[in-house]
Design an enzyme around this catalytic site. Structure first.
Site, mmCIF file in Angstrom:
data_model
loop_
_atom_site.group_PDB
_atom_site.id
_atom_site.type_symbol
_atom_site.label_atom_id
_atom_site.label_comp_id
_atom_site.label_asym_id
_atom_site.label_seq_id
_atom_site.Cartn_x
_atom_site.Cartn_y
_atom_site.Cartn_z
ATOM 1 C CE LYS A 120 -3.573 -2.479 0.498
ATOM 2 N NZ LYS A 120 -4.727 -2.595 -0.294
HETATM 3 C C1 LIG Z 1 -0.824 -7.655 2.109
HETATM 4 C C2 LIG Z 1 -1.919 -7.425 1.251
HETATM 5 N N1 LIG Z 1 -2.198 -8.467 0.174
HETATM 6 C C3 LIG Z 1 -3.022 -8.357 -0.681
HETATM 7 C C4 LIG Z 1 -3.856 -7.499 -0.461
HETATM 8 C C5 LIG Z 1 -4.963 -7.640 -1.686
HETATM 9 O O1 LIG Z 1 -4.765 -6.549 -2.384
HETATM 10 P P1 LIG Z 1 -6.075 -6.053 -3.530
HETATM 11 O O2 LIG Z 1 -7.103 -5.445 -2.136
HETATM 12 O O3 LIG Z 1 -5.697 -4.826 -4.214
HETATM 13 O O4 LIG Z 1 -6.586 -6.802 -3.983
HETATM 14 C C6 LIG Z 1 -3.924 -6.653 0.378
HETATM 15 C C7 LIG Z 1 -5.126 -5.737 0.821
HETATM 16 O O5 LIG Z 1 -5.717 -5.085 -0.311
HETATM 17 C C8 LIG Z 1 -3.009 -6.671 1.151
HETATM 18 O O6 LIG Z 1 -2.930 -5.748 2.443
HETATM 19 N N1 LIG Z 2 -6.135 -5.140 1.952
HETATM 20 C C1 LIG Z 2 -6.740 -3.749 2.251
HETATM 21 C C2 LIG Z 2 -8.159 -3.462 2.196
HETATM 22 C C3 LIG Z 2 -8.409 -3.114 0.782
HETATM 23 O O1 LIG Z 2 -8.066 -1.841 0.702
HETATM 24 P P1 LIG Z 2 -7.824 -1.010 -0.858
HETATM 25 O O2 LIG Z 2 -7.469 0.494 0.135
HETATM 26 O O3 LIG Z 2 -6.760 -1.488 -1.353
HETATM 27 O O4 LIG Z 2 -9.148 -0.712 -1.262
HETATM 28 C C4 LIG Z 2 -6.223 -3.387 3.434
HETATM 29 O O5 LIG Z 2 -5.167 -3.910 4.171
HETATM 30 O O6 LIG Z 2 -6.582 -2.376 4.278
#
Ligand SMILES: Cc1ncc(COP(=O)(O)O)c(C=O)c1O
Ligand SMILES: N[C@@H](CCOP(=O)(O)O)C(=O)O
Length: 475
Positions: A120
């Site tokens: 993120k």
């Molecule tokens: C560590 C981790 N892996 C995978 C994901 C999944 O990614 P996305 O929500 O973009 O599909 C998330 C949260 O979104 C995450 O925090």
């Molecule tokens: N996996 C995310 C939740 C999804 O969030 P997004 O911000 O990617 O739409 C988290 O870890 O908070």
């Protein structure tokens, strides 16, 4: 570049407006009117670039309302080896998202070297700098309402802490995240950060964010903004590392690669889909889920059946405990030929908690054109994959990346390099690493002992009106 809503009932907007606006007023998600196309000459020129220069080249195709020099400066300040300094496995921090070679043609791409040890940070650090720039220019402020299943929350809070014109209200599922994730968020003491643990799952929190955002009068009066991947800027920033991964895994632009993406809210893989639509030579986009396999089910059957919170499991890859994937709407918009009438019809079902089935429609035969395949992973798979990667490659994986590697090994094709996106560092999920390996993952010295710090969080029911009142009393 203008942005249109997937629901087709909001006026097209420029980038800076949708950056601050988040969700479109008609409840849809913004997408570019058309995807910029990347030529062979572009790829040849970009292969040599630093991450920041590559990010500028790609983002400037999407962000046409910030002067070039300003955008260049924002991007250069964001993508530095100092911000993304927590490399492991001998990774070169100056590459920002370096590859770790596991085997011939098999890599992980380190996306989690930023301040909160999850992918993120790749987009959120840019968002922090973009918000600051646009708000200062306009003399405005913003109140972010976000939802997290574990990683978006800390990444947003670290990116926005101390910013004078931004407040962050972050909803998290009470008691469902790892101890490290909770400590990262709840131990912050900055006056502009507010943590609310909601009695429910991530999807309940995300529903609240959408409900508040769909209240146009409230949104306007209290300047509510979004940092979840419903905000297009998040997805745009994530496109860049697909290009970087491609360049690092190949010698020439005649080659193809596949990416495997641990998925929940479909934001990360949506960025890969867009990179592919722009012309990046991606063979397959391999989607990996955990036990919450709503997306895997769709790509296998054509049925999209979001689950209720009661049907959503709490797993050892908790950030993927998501059963209603926001960004999936962006992909389906492309799949159905960008017809907003079809999207409105499909999402009227989703919004009532119902399923839809595309397998019997004309759209389903087009799916192979988009390169998606999928698989799922369970707790046992995760533990076995963490052990396998440690034993075979001497690489410690986090639980989400382990879900990715498990599915990548199943879907890998001969002669096509496979890049598994590393979405978090194992330090965030110590309990499961201990279970798998009987060992402690390393963590950066500055994050040692954060679980012992005092935590600041209020626990609330998933009640939209109560959350609104909480916000109003603090803005
Ligand atoms: C560590 C981790 N892996 C995978 C994901 C999944 O990614 P996305 O929500 O973009 O599909 C998330 C949260 O979104 C995450 O925090
Ligand atoms: N996996 C995310 C939740 C999804 O969030 P997004 O911000 O990617 O739409 C988290 O870890 O908070």
């Amino acid at each position: 570049m203008r942005y249109i809503s997937t629901r087709g009932q909001s006026a097209p907007q420029a980038f800076c407006d949708i950056l601050l606006g988040g969700l479109a007023p008609d409840g849809g998600l913004y997408l570019p009117e058309s995807y910029p196309q990347v030529s062979r000459a572009d790829l040849d020129a970009w292969r040599q670039l630093s991450y920041a220069d590559l990010a500028y080249e790609i983002l400037s195709k999407f962000i046409t309302d910030i002067p070039a020099d300003d955008l260049k400066a924002i991007v250069a300040k964001t993508y530095t080896a100092d911000v993304y300094r927590f490399t492991r496995n001998g990774g070169n921090a100056s590459q920002i998202t370096p590859l770790t070679k596991l085997d011939d043609g098999l890599y992980t791409q380190e996306l989690s070297n930023g301040p909160t040890l999850a992918f993120k940070d790749m987009a959120m650090q840019l968002l922090g700098n973009l918000f600051e720039y646009v708000l200062d220019k306009r003399g405005e402020s913003i109140n972010i309402l976000g939802a997290t299943s574990g990683d978006t929350g800390s990444a947003a809070e670290y990116a926005m802490r101390g910013k004078h014109n931004v407040k962050v209200f972050m909803l998290s599922p009470d008691g469902k995240m790892s101890a490290f994730q909770r400590a990262q968020m709840y131990s912050l003491t900055d006056a502009n950060i507010f943590n609310i643990a909601v009695r429910g799952m991530f999807d309940d929190a995300q529903d609240i964010v959408k409900a508040v955002s769909n209240d146009a009068a409230f949104k306007k009066q209290y300047k509510i903004g979004a940092v979840n991947s419903i905000n297009w800027a998040r997805v745009a920033a994530q496109i860049v590392y697909y290009f970087q991964g491609y360049f690092l895994a190949t010698q020439t632009n005649d080659e193809q690669v596949s990416f495997c993406v641990p998925s929940g809210n479909f934001g990360n893989i949506c960025a890969g889909h867009i990179a592919r639509m722009m012309g990046l030579p991606i063979k397959q986009l391999v989607l990996a889920t955990n036990e919450n396999d709503v997306l895997d089910e769709f790509f296998r059957t054509g049925i999209y059946r979001p689950r209720t919170s009661a049907e959503t499991s709490v797993t050892s890859s908790p950030s993927m405990d998501i059963s209603k994937a926001s960004n999936f709407e962006r992909f389906v918009f492309d799949l159905v030929g960008r017809d907003p009438v079809v999207i409105r019809d499909l999402w009227s079902k989703v919004d009532q908690g119902k399923a839809f089935d595309l397998s019997t429609t004309v759209y389903w035969k087009d799916l192979p054109k988009f390169g998606f395949v999928s698989g799922r992973s369970s707790h046992t798979d995760r533990i076995n994959t963490i052990r396998f990667a440690q034993g075979r490659y001497q690489v410690m994986l986090d639980t989400h990346t382990a879900d990715g590697l498990k599915v990548a090994l199943e879907k890998r094709q001969p002669g096509v390099p496979m890049i598994v996106l590393e979405t978090a560092q194992p330090a965030k999920f110590e309990e499961t690493i201990r279970e798998a390996l009987g060992a402690e993952p390393v963590r950066p010295a500055e994050l040692a002992g954060i679980e012992n710090l005092e935590q600041h969080v209020v626990v609330m029911d998933p009640d939209v009106e109560a959350i609104k009142r909480f916000v109003v009393e603090r803005v």
